[in-house]
Design an enzyme around this catalytic site. Sequence first.
Site, PDB file in Angstrom:
ATOM      1  N   LYS A  67     -31.642   2.324 -85.370  1.00 57.08           N
ATOM      2  CA  LYS A  67     -32.259   3.611 -85.045  1.00 57.08           C
ATOM      3  C   LYS A  67     -32.605   3.651 -83.577  1.00 57.08           C
ATOM      4  O   LYS A  67     -33.213   2.705 -83.059  1.00 57.08           O
ATOM      5  CB  LYS A  67     -33.551   3.783 -85.879  1.00 57.08           C
TER       6      LYS A  67
ATOM      7  N   GLN B 241     -36.082  -1.074 -78.151  1.00 60.66           N
ATOM      8  CA  GLN B 241     -36.180  -0.236 -79.345  1.00 60.66           C
ATOM      9  C   GLN B 241     -36.441  -1.070 -80.596  1.00 60.66           C
ATOM     10  O   GLN B 241     -37.197  -0.665 -81.483  1.00 60.66           O
ATOM     11  CB  GLN B 241     -34.869   0.561 -79.512  1.00 60.66           C
TER      12      GLN B 241
ATOM     13  N   LYS C  15     -29.255   1.704 -79.632  1.00 56.82           N
ATOM     14  CA  LYS C  15     -29.295   2.702 -78.558  1.00 56.82           C
ATOM     15  C   LYS C  15     -27.869   3.018 -78.148  1.00 56.82           C
ATOM     16  O   LYS C  15     -26.980   2.177 -78.302  1.00 56.82           O
ATOM     17  CB  LYS C  15     -30.056   2.146 -77.348  1.00 56.82           C
TER      18      LYS C  15
ATOM     19  N   GLY D 193     -32.130  11.789 -79.748  1.00 57.64           N
ATOM     20  CA  GLY D 193     -32.027  12.127 -78.337  1.00 57.64           C
ATOM     21  C   GLY D 193     -32.671  11.098 -77.422  1.00 57.64           C
ATOM     22  O   GLY D 193     -33.362  10.180 -77.866  1.00 57.64           O
ATOM     23  N   ASP D 194     -32.416  11.248 -76.152  1.00 56.41           N
ATOM     24  CA  ASP D 194     -33.059  10.492 -75.069  1.00 56.41           C
ATOM     25  C   ASP D 194     -32.765  11.337 -73.811  1.00 56.41           C
ATOM     26  O   ASP D 194     -32.520  12.542 -73.937  1.00 56.41           O
ATOM     27  CB  ASP D 194     -32.495   9.064 -74.962  1.00 56.41           C
TER      28      ASP D 194
ATOM     29  N   ASN E  57     -38.488  16.506 -71.905  1.00 53.46           N
ATOM     30  CA  ASN E  57     -39.115  16.567 -73.228  1.00 53.46           C
ATOM     31  C   ASN E  57     -40.424  15.785 -73.306  1.00 53.46           C
ATOM     32  O   ASN E  57     -41.456  16.311 -73.731  1.00 53.46           O
ATOM     33  CB  ASN E  57     -38.099  16.049 -74.266  1.00 53.46           C
TER      34      ASN E  57
HETATM   35  P1  NDP Z   1     -35.197  14.525 -70.556  1.00 52.12           P
HETATM   36  O1  NDP Z   1     -33.755  14.485 -70.272  1.00 52.12           O
HETATM   37  O2  NDP Z   1     -35.752  15.620 -71.386  1.00 52.12           O
HETATM   38  O3  NDP Z   1     -36.034  14.512 -69.193  1.00 52.12           O
HETATM   39  C1  NDP Z   1     -35.862  13.505 -68.249  1.00 52.12           C
HETATM   40  C2  NDP Z   1     -36.743  13.812 -67.043  1.00 52.12           C
HETATM   41  O4  NDP Z   1     -36.777  12.672 -66.196  1.00 52.12           O
HETATM   42  C3  NDP Z   1     -36.240  14.963 -66.197  1.00 52.12           C
HETATM   43  O5  NDP Z   1     -37.319  15.596 -65.582  1.00 52.12           O
HETATM   44  C4  NDP Z   1     -35.373  14.250 -65.164  1.00 52.12           C
HETATM   45  O6  NDP Z   1     -35.254  14.962 -63.953  1.00 52.12           O
HETATM   46  C5  NDP Z   1     -36.155  12.967 -64.949  1.00 52.12           C
HETATM   47  N1  NDP Z   1     -35.225  11.877 -64.620  1.00 52.12           N
HETATM   48  C6  NDP Z   1     -34.325  11.296 -65.427  1.00 52.12           C
HETATM   49  N2  NDP Z   1     -33.627  10.339 -64.792  1.00 52.12           N
HETATM   50  C7  NDP Z   1     -34.117  10.308 -63.554  1.00 52.12           C
HETATM   51  C8  NDP Z   1     -33.819   9.525 -62.441  1.00 52.12           C
HETATM   52  N3  NDP Z   1     -32.862   8.572 -62.456  1.00 52.12           N
HETATM   53  N4  NDP Z   1     -34.527   9.761 -61.310  1.00 52.12           N
HETATM   54  C9  NDP Z   1     -35.489  10.719 -61.274  1.00 52.12           C
HETATM   55  N5  NDP Z   1     -35.820  11.501 -62.327  1.00 52.12           N
HETATM   56  C10 NDP Z   1     -35.142  11.295 -63.447  1.00 52.12           C
HETATM   57  O7  NDP Z   1     -35.532  13.104 -71.211  1.00 52.12           O
HETATM   58  P2  NDP Z   1     -36.771  12.664 -72.116  1.00 52.12           P
HETATM   59  O8  NDP Z   1     -37.991  13.388 -71.710  1.00 52.12           O
HETATM   60  O9  NDP Z   1     -36.341  12.715 -73.522  1.00 52.12           O
HETATM   61  O10 NDP Z   1     -36.902  11.117 -71.724  1.00 52.12           O
HETATM   62  C11 NDP Z   1     -37.731  10.660 -70.645  1.00 52.12           C
HETATM   63  C12 NDP Z   1     -38.023   9.188 -70.820  1.00 52.12           C
HETATM   64  O11 NDP Z   1     -38.705   8.983 -72.059  1.00 52.12           O
HETATM   65  C13 NDP Z   1     -36.799   8.274 -70.868  1.00 52.12           C
HETATM   66  O12 NDP Z   1     -37.124   7.056 -70.249  1.00 52.12           O
HETATM   67  C14 NDP Z   1     -36.594   8.036 -72.361  1.00 52.12           C
HETATM   68  O13 NDP Z   1     -35.935   6.817 -72.603  1.00 52.12           O
HETATM   69  C15 NDP Z   1     -38.036   7.989 -72.830  1.00 52.12           C
HETATM   70  N6  NDP Z   1     -38.257   8.262 -74.245  1.00 52.12           N
HETATM   71  C16 NDP Z   1     -37.801   9.420 -74.823  1.00 52.12           C
HETATM   72  C17 NDP Z   1     -38.071   9.679 -76.148  1.00 52.12           C
HETATM   73  C18 NDP Z   1     -37.666  10.954 -76.810  1.00 52.12           C
HETATM   74  O14 NDP Z   1     -38.034  11.143 -77.967  1.00 52.12           O
HETATM   75  N7  NDP Z   1     -36.965  11.867 -76.156  1.00 52.12           N
HETATM   76  C19 NDP Z   1     -38.790   8.711 -76.985  1.00 52.12           C
HETATM   77  C20 NDP Z   1     -39.286   7.579 -76.268  1.00 52.12           C
HETATM   78  C21 NDP Z   1     -39.004   7.363 -74.947  1.00 52.12           C
HETATM   79  P3  NDP Z   1     -34.013  15.978 -63.739  1.00 52.12           P
HETATM   80  O15 NDP Z   1     -34.334  17.178 -64.575  1.00 52.12           O
HETATM   81  O16 NDP Z   1     -34.019  16.243 -62.291  1.00 52.12           O
HETATM   82  O17 NDP Z   1     -32.818  15.231 -64.201  1.00 52.12           O
HETATM   83  O1  2IT Z   2     -36.634   5.683 -76.761  1.00 55.06           O
HETATM   84  C1  2IT Z   2     -36.839   6.220 -77.867  1.00 55.06           C
HETATM   85  O2  2IT Z   2     -37.655   5.745 -78.674  1.00 55.06           O
HETATM   86  C2  2IT Z   2     -36.108   7.446 -78.193  1.00 55.06           C
HETATM   87  N1  2IT Z   2     -35.354   7.928 -77.354  1.00 55.06           N
HETATM   88  C3  2IT Z   2     -36.244   8.073 -79.558  1.00 55.06           C
HETATM   89  C4  2IT Z   2     -35.363   7.390 -80.559  1.00 55.06           C
HETATM   90  C5  2IT Z   2     -35.273   8.042 -81.916  1.00 55.06           C
HETATM   91  O3  2IT Z   2     -34.463   7.548 -82.702  1.00 55.06           O
HETATM   92  O4  2IT Z   2     -35.987   8.996 -82.211  1.00 55.06           O
END
Ligand code: NDP
Ligand code: 2IT
Length: 443
Positions: free
Chosen positions: A87, A108, A123, A162-163, A238
């Site tokens: 997952k 993860q 992942k 998603g991520d 997100n």
């Molecule tokens: P999104 O794609 O929704 O948002 C990512 C954000 O981070 C954007 O604002 C983006 O800017 C910025 N960003 C991404 N890469 C870079 C980079 N290399 N340099 C500068 N800014 C960057 O992703 P999420 O919000 O889903 O994910 C954000 C983080 O949270 C990640 O590390 C992910 O692994 C982690 N995460 C996500 C989960 C989820 O449920 N979605 C769960 C747990 C962890 P721009 O718009 O300019 O690209």
């Molecule tokens: O980093 C993370 O925990 C996620 N991107 C969410 C993974 C998931 O299966 O919901």
Amino acid sequence: MIEKLYDRILHRNPGEKEFHQAVWEVLESLKPVFARRPELLDEALIERLCEPERQIIFRVPWADDSGKIHVNRGFRVEFNSALGPYKGGLRFHPSVNLGIIKFLGFEQTLKNALTGMPIGGGKGGSDFDPKGRSDAEVMRFCQSFMTELYRHLGEYTDIPAGDIGVGEREIGYLFGQYRRITNRYESGVLTGKGVLWGGSQARSEATGYGLVVFTAEMLKTRGEELEGKRVVVSGSGNVAVHAMEKAQQLGATPIACSDSGGYVVEEKGIDLDLLKQVKLVERGRLSAYAERRGGAARFVPGGRVWEVPCEVALPSATQNELDEDDAVTLVRNGVQAVGEGANMPTTPGGVRVLREAGVLFGPGKAANAGGVATSALEMQQNASRDSWTFEHTEARLTEIMRHIHRLCHTTAERYGRPGDYVAGANIAGFELVEEAMVAQGLV
Ligand code: NDP
Ligand code: 2IT
């Protein structure tokens, strides 16, 4: 012994610097465990834990709107299935490579264990860059990606979500293609779906909301609360947006956030409705948000958001985005708590500075586990063909985050490291996965 072990892992996985970093951080935390249970070394538990069960790399050809053909690389690393089916999310970003997917899959595995839900770790993703691509291009890419990946998935096998760069739109295109190829409405094969077609209420909010609940729990251990505190968040995707939303609900003021172009600061508080419209609906730039706020907001192109003084910092964009210098700045400005919304956003030097200054520090694998935990709740709803209310789902999420906080806190104490959530999370996650692996024989 631990250093020798790490050396072997380093040589076995050359060039994968993020993976090395994630493994080293865990190995360092496990020293007190090995001191008490040296037999773990004979059982090659670390070697087994650091070797993914399966790694899939594949070609993803697709045509853009002008007919030009592109070739991207797809990945799925099925890391560990001792506690449940693989997952974990899919990341679409040009920086994606095998080392990044492996670090994420490794983290993860331990994160999913901490949730207490029956999910293993995996992942995946691609070096595809969705920025500036039309819906039709993203759809064709997702269809091509799933045309290979589907054979490795299944609700009892591997369940992506998603991520970075993958949200409800992408999950929709991926699910549609899976359904066509397999001729099965197998809702539980992907999470983060739209609520109309098998998704869970509160899944999109879950990571950010859970992060804030975890951070509030850390503050409570020092008799503090979020109310009245200034919160600075990196990213504006997100996780970042929903973290700001929950912080605001709890009486704090989110005053700054960023994207890859710079950061915006607004002392009276970010306008979250407008931010959501610009970043999540229009997929625009943060600079456009600042323009639309007129004089109320200040945009700093290319700046480091950690320059903005705050009591609570929530790095929620990407790995290694808060380094030693940033940590020094935060400490100088009086930061009290740092909660990692992203995976491994703080560099080892940054973590050291924060810990030495006595700042509460919640590592990603504990603090951001609310997203995957709610994915597991989505799987539960799919398995029972049920759908819960937002309130019920959020209440479950809050309960899970408090459980994770308690688990990390008590584990750190049990090993003589009170208040060290890094040690608590790594040791507690390891113990759960290790126990399940040993019970299942030589796996
Ligand atoms: P999104 O794609 O929704 O948002 C990512 C954000 O981070 C954007 O604002 C983006 O800017 C910025 N960003 C991404 N890469 C870079 C980079 N290399 N340099 C500068 N800014 C960057 O992703 P999420 O919000 O889903 O994910 C954000 C983080 O949270 C990640 O590390 C992910 O692994 C982690 N995460 C996500 C989960 C989820 O449920 N979605 C769960 C747990 C962890 P721009 O718009 O300019 O690209
Ligand atoms: O980093 C993370 O925990 C996620 N991107 C969410 C993974 C998931 O299966 O919901």
